[in-house]
Design a protein around this motif. Structure first.
Motif, mmCIF file in Angstrom:
data_model
loop_
_atom_site.group_PDB
_atom_site.id
_atom_site.type_symbol
_atom_site.label_atom_id
_atom_site.label_comp_id
_atom_site.label_asym_id
_atom_site.label_seq_id
_atom_site.Cartn_x
_atom_site.Cartn_y
_atom_site.Cartn_z
ATOM 1 N N ASN A 117 21.843 39.590 10.115
ATOM 2 C CA ASN A 117 22.669 40.256 11.122
ATOM 3 C C ASN A 117 22.301 39.891 12.553
ATOM 4 O O ASN A 117 23.012 40.236 13.502
ATOM 5 C CB ASN A 117 22.579 41.780 10.954
ATOM 6 N N GLU A 118 21.169 39.208 12.705
ATOM 7 C CA GLU A 118 20.761 38.795 14.044
ATOM 8 C C GLU A 118 21.490 37.532 14.497
ATOM 9 O O GLU A 118 21.558 37.246 15.696
ATOM 10 C CB GLU A 118 19.244 38.551 14.078
ATOM 11 N N HIS A 120 24.153 35.091 15.819
ATOM 12 C CA HIS A 120 25.290 35.367 16.690
ATOM 13 C C HIS A 120 25.722 34.080 17.391
ATOM 14 O O HIS A 120 25.003 33.089 17.418
ATOM 15 C CB HIS A 120 24.919 36.431 17.733
ATOM 16 N N ASN A 228 27.322 40.366 13.148
ATOM 17 C CA ASN A 228 26.486 40.718 14.300
ATOM 18 C C ASN A 228 27.204 41.783 15.126
ATOM 19 O O ASN A 228 28.359 41.596 15.516
ATOM 20 C CB ASN A 228 26.218 39.477 15.148
ATOM 21 N N ASP A 231 28.621 40.628 18.687
ATOM 22 C CA ASP A 231 29.784 39.740 18.544
ATOM 23 C C ASP A 231 30.973 40.513 17.997
ATOM 24 O O ASP A 231 32.102 40.376 18.476
ATOM 25 C CB ASP A 231 29.458 38.585 17.584
#
Length: 403
Positions: A117-118, A120, A228, A231
């Motif tokens: 999830n980090e 971007h 993310n 985003d």
């Protein structure tokens, strides 16, 4: 996948994309007149999702917004959408839509997603042979939608989205529009960086099936990551959507200006070359005529009066009338933007038999001749095994009719 099938697909892809080996827009250096916008996913294929957000909806919103900007600013540009609503369109069909529209540029709009999830930022891809694991993973995810298509193994020549072996096909091929596609991809990333706060991850290469059949400069852009939060929140905001669409519009505007400038310069050079040739020809003809007249005046004796009983000269025979244009039959296996060597190995078993005829738009039809319509029908069935979409044409003078 058998080696023979692999080599056949490589040959097919190579021919499909050999529209312009030097990366030019077209043999005639055309002005940019047709844009095809592809909203990725749709219908039963939602793409990546997060809560109530689906990639297919976001892609469509941006695509329509971007297209409306182009239509408003450039009435002379025809904008074609592969989908304008929530429907499922097979990947190969998206490219076919662009080819039928005789497009000058194709852009497929997507949103990225990964387990981390980090991750971007935005990326824009062209068809190419980048073997990095990250880029292949993105391509593999985007290509996996083909399992939703009926008989996808036949449509994609045995391509398996879950097989690493299938990616060998793309790592071996040369994409004909790589240069111009990369020029546009870099423009997209440049304007993303100018217009939006999304991190620029750069222009890259990747083996995307949606770009497989396109016969023009083409890109697939990943606007940001659905996975993310930063985003995702930005892309789903009204401001974010207008800025992203605006960045795509700015990139298109810059690319259009570049294309049209090249086309105008090419036209000027053609006119200048023609004028120079005509002047030279006229001057040479005038000198030749003057010299011939002077030679005749000084060397030709006065003609003697004709004898009284001389017979009149026989009348000059009338030239035979030209025969009417006879119909010729061919199987068209592709259309190229530049003339090619008829014996080029990319034509496979038809190398040495290829006939090329230029179209009104400056492109070149690659044709395999046949003696009769019946022979052409039979030849078409064989050609389709090697060149998808081959069809029969009848040519009579300047008239070309698909049979």
């Amino acid at each position: 996948m058998k080696l023979a099938s692999l080599l056949t697909l490589i040959l097919t892809i190579s021919l499909t994309h050999s529209v312009c080996a030097q990366g030019k827009i077209g043999a005639a250096e055309r002005r940019l007149s047709t844009l095809v916008i592809d909203a990725g996913h749709g219908g039963k294929d939602p793409g990546c999702t997060w809560g109530n957000h689906t990639e297919k909806e976001l892609n469509l919103k941006i695509a329509l917004l971007f297209g409306s900007m182009v239509e408003e600013a450039y009435p002379d540009v025809k904008v074609v959408y592969t989908r304008s609503d929530d429907r499922f369109i097979e990947l190969h069909t998206r490219g076919d839509i662009a080819n039928r529209a005789d497009a000058d540029l194709f852009i497929s709009i997507h949103t990225d997603a990964v387990g981390n999830n980090e991750a971007h930022g935005s990326s824009t891809y062209i068809m190419g042979n980048d073997k990095s694991e990250k880029n292949l993973a993105v391509a593999q995810r985007e290509n996996s939608v083909i399992v939703m298509e009926g008989d996808y193994e036949a449509k994609y020549e045995g391509y398996d989205p879950n097989s690493a072996e299938s990616f060998i096909i793309f790592s071996l091929m040369q994409y004909a529009h790589a240069e111009q596609s990369m020029v546009f991809a870099e423009m997209v990333q440049k304007h993303y960086a100018k217009r939006t706060p999304i991190t620029d991850r750069g222009a890259r290469q990747g083996p995307y099936l949606v770009l497989w059949r396109t016969a023009m400069p083409s890109v697939l852009t990943e606007m940001g990551f659905m996975t993310n939060k930063s985003d995702r929140d930005y892309l789903h905001s009204e401001v974010g959507q207008r800025q992203v669409a605006g960045a795509l519009f700015d990139a298109f505007s810059e690319y259009r200006t570049r294309c049209n400038a090249r086309a105008d310069e090419s036209a000027k050079q053609a006119v200048a070359a023609t004028t120079t040739t005509e002047v030279a020809t006229t001057t040479t003809a005038a000198v030749t005529t003057t010299t011939a007249a002077a030679t005749t005046a000084t060397t030709t004796p006065a003609a003697k009066p004709a004898a009284k009983d001389a017979k009149p000269a026989a009348k000059e025979a009338k030239p035979a009338s030209k025969p009417a244009n006879k119909a010729e039959y061919f199987v068209q296996i592709c259309t190229l933007s530049s003339k090619s060597n008829p014996s080029d190995r990319k034509f496979g078993k038809y190398a040495g038999r290829i006939v090329q005829r230029q179209t009104s738009t400056g492109k070149w039809r690659c044709l395999v001749p046949a003696a009769t319509l019946e022979e052409a029908r039979s030849l078409q069935k064989d050609a389709e095994n090697y060149f998808a979409g081959a069809f029969v044409v009848e040519i009579k003078g300047d008239d070309v009719v698909r049979k």
